[in-house]
Structures are given as C-alpha cells and as structure tokens.
Design a protein around this motif. Structure first.
Motif, PDB file in Angstrom:
ATOM      1  N   GLN A 122       0.829  -1.189   0.000  1.00 22.27           N
ATOM      2  CA  GLN A 122       0.000   0.000   0.000  1.00 22.27           C
ATOM      3  C   GLN A 122       0.876   1.256   0.000  1.00 22.27           C
ATOM      4  O   GLN A 122       1.965   1.261   0.587  1.00 22.27           O
ATOM      5  N   PRO A 123       0.415   2.340  -0.628  1.00 26.20           N
ATOM      6  CA  PRO A 123       1.145   3.604  -0.520  1.00 26.20           C
ATOM      7  C   PRO A 123       1.203   4.040   0.940  1.00 26.20           C
ATOM      8  O   PRO A 123       0.211   3.918   1.662  1.00 26.20           O
ATOM      9  N   PRO A 124       2.355   4.520   1.420  1.00 26.54           N
ATOM     10  CA  PRO A 124       2.469   4.865   2.837  1.00 26.54           C
ATOM     11  C   PRO A 124       1.672   6.113   3.201  1.00 26.54           C
ATOM     12  O   PRO A 124       1.529   7.041   2.405  1.00 26.54           O
TER      13      PRO A 124
ATOM     14  N   GLN B  17      -1.393   1.171   6.312  1.00 28.07           N
ATOM     15  CA  GLN B  17      -0.561   1.960   5.396  1.00 28.07           C
ATOM     16  C   GLN B  17       0.539   2.731   6.125  1.00 28.07           C
ATOM     17  O   GLN B  17       1.409   3.322   5.481  1.00 28.07           O
ATOM     18  N   THR B  18       0.523   2.731   7.432  1.00 25.30           N
ATOM     19  CA  THR B  18       1.554   3.449   8.193  1.00 25.30           C
ATOM     20  C   THR B  18       2.910   2.761   7.999  1.00 25.30           C
ATOM     21  O   THR B  18       3.013   1.534   8.117  1.00 25.30           O
ATOM     22  N   PRO B  19       3.966   3.518   7.699  1.00 23.96           N
ATOM     23  CA  PRO B  19       5.267   2.897   7.429  1.00 23.96           C
ATOM     24  C   PRO B  19       5.826   2.151   8.637  1.00 23.96           C
ATOM     25  O   PRO B  19       5.829   2.664   9.755  1.00 23.96           O
ATOM     26  N   GLN B  20       6.276   0.958   8.369  1.00 25.01           N
ATOM     27  CA  GLN B  20       6.974   0.169   9.381  1.00 25.01           C
ATOM     28  C   GLN B  20       8.480   0.274   9.182  1.00 25.01           C
ATOM     29  O   GLN B  20       9.240   0.361  10.140  1.00 25.01           O
ATOM     30  N   LEU B  21       8.921   0.275   7.926  1.00 21.29           N
ATOM     31  CA  LEU B  21      10.329   0.433   7.562  1.00 21.29           C
ATOM     32  C   LEU B  21      10.521   1.779   6.877  1.00 21.29           C
ATOM     33  O   LEU B  21       9.689   2.191   6.065  1.00 21.29           O
TER      34      LEU B  21
END
Length: 276
Positions: A151-153, A234-238
């Motif tokens: 997914q887009p961040p 969608q929240t960035p993990q990396l």
C-alpha cells in the motif's frame, strides 16, 4: 726607393688586415660564417648576444626585480611581455586535477559536511563514515514501506526529538515528492490525529523533507498510525532517515524498523543513533 717582392707582399697583407673586421678565433669549422669577436657585455647576466653581434636585453628590457612570492607569466590571452600574476590569474592558468593529472582543486561551495573525492567533485561522506551525527536543519524520511508492504504509505503524525523522551520538534516547512490531494506533509506535525499525510504511490517510495529553520538534533523518532480502522496498515513500518544542511545533499543516518502497526492511532517511538 727600391722594395723587394717580399716587402711588397707584407705591406699588402697589413693593409688587408686593417681593412677587414676583427674575427674571433675559432677552432674547427663553424658553419654559416665565422663568429664576430665579442663586444663589451656590460658586465651583467641579463643580456644575451644576438646574430648581429650586439648584446641585447630583449623586448622586455630584461627581467625586473621581483617582490617576494611573485610569479611572472602571461594571462592576457595573446602574446605579451611577462608580468607579475595575481593569485586569481595564476590559479586560472592551472588545470583542474583529474584521475590522471595533477592540478588545481575545484571550489568547494562552502560548508563543512562535504569532502573532496578522487574524481574532482565535492560530496557528502559515504554512509557509515564515522563521527557524530550532530544537528542539521533538514531531516527527511524516505524509502517508506507500509506494514502491508503493498500500500502507498500514509500516517497521522511524525516527530523528531533532540533527546530520548524529549519534546517533539516542530518543522517550519515541509515538502514531499508525492502527496495525494488534501493530505500534505504539513499534516504530519499539525498536532491533529484526525488529519493524515498520504502518498499516491508505493513505488518509488515518497521522500518527505522537514525544514526546522535552524539545525536541530535527532535522538528519537515517533510515528502515529492513521486514524481509521481499515487503512492504519498503510503506516510505514520500515523507513530511511536522512539529514542535510542545504536541502540539496542528504546523508543517510540509517534504515529503521519501527515495528508493525496493529491498530489505528497507534504511536511507536524508537531511539536514533547519535554517531555514524
């Protein structure tokens, strides 16, 4: 008066000797005629003898007395007498150095973050070059990969703190290489969990730059997930974190895994290294 034949010949030889110019004594063949006898040199080492047999100081009148540290040359662009060169003229006459030739160093553009590379360009040190991270005006988050990875961040909030457990630092401006309508990067630090920044694209990952107006340190980063029960994944993990002093050349601090987000409005915080 009666003269013998030998006497007449001696008189004629003497008259011829007086009529002809003096000749230098040369051992062996000379070629192109004999050398004339040397006239007075004037007693210095600045003059030379030309083909006319006259000592001359040349077209410039000899080498002038030079001030200490002076270099003579010609930077006029045409044939001209030698003159003292300014430092700028002397530098302009020296070729830039290359991988195969020595020469002048190119202008650095200022600052303290760059180093001179072997190819003749100035650049930021490579990653892991050592030393303290320090404070910088621009910080950026990039190469973001969402928890679902497809997914887009997007996220609700994102803050840096100068110390672990310290207060969140608020940028004065921000930019993003990609944002969808109604979700600008300024929403990441507006203090409102009901707004989000979001990207339209997953690939290439977007790059968000925070401008703090003045250099600031970064000892920790916190991220808050989206405010809905469906798209918090969608929240960035990396992500990568970068810093810059001019908003042009960025240096990578590192790649970080803040962990998977499992719910909406979840805040995760991790410390950041203070040395490279």
């Amino acid at each position: 008066m009666v003269f013998g034949m030998k006497t007449i010949l001696l008189i004629l030889a003497g008259a011829l000797a007086l009529a002809l110019p003096a000749r230098a004594q040369v051992v062996g063949p000379v070629g192109h005629g004999e050398l004339p006898s040397c006239p007075d040199s004037g007693g210095n080492h600045l003059n030379y003898v030309s083909a006319t047999g006259v000592f001359s100081c040349g077209t410039t009148g000899g080498v002038p007395a030079l001030a200490n540290g002076t270099v003579l040359g010609n930077a006029s662009g045409a044939t001209a007498p030698a003159a003292a060169l300014t430092p700028a003229q002397l530098t302009a006459l020296v070729q830039p150095f290359t991988a195969g030739l020595p020469g002048a160093v190119p202008a650095s553009g200022g600052g303290t973050a760059h180093f001179l590379r072997a190819d003749g360009t100035w650049a930021a040190p490579p990653e892991g070059g050592g030393g303290a991270v320090g404070a910088h005006r621009y910080w950026a988050i990039g190469n973001m990969i969402a928890t679902t990875r497809t997914q887009p961040p997007s996220m609700a909030e994102c803050y840096l703190a100068a110390t672990v457990g310290g207060a969140s630092q608020i940028p004065v401006a921000s930019t993003s290489t990609d944002s969808y309508s109604g979700a600008p990067p300024s929403d990441l630090y507006d203090g409102n969990n009901g707004t989000i920044w979001g990207s339209n694209n997953y690939s290439p990952p977007p790059f968000v730059v925070f401008d703090y107006g003045v250099p600031v340190g970064a000892a920790q980063i916190s991220v808050t997930s989206r405010n809905d029960a469906t798209w918090y994944v969608q929240t960035p993990q990396l992500f990568d974190l970068w810093f810059s002093d001019d908003d042009v050349t960025f240096r990578k601090l590192g790649t970080f895994n803040i962990g998977a987000f499992t719910s909406a409005l979840q805040t995760k915080t991790i410390p950041l290294p203070t040395t490279l």
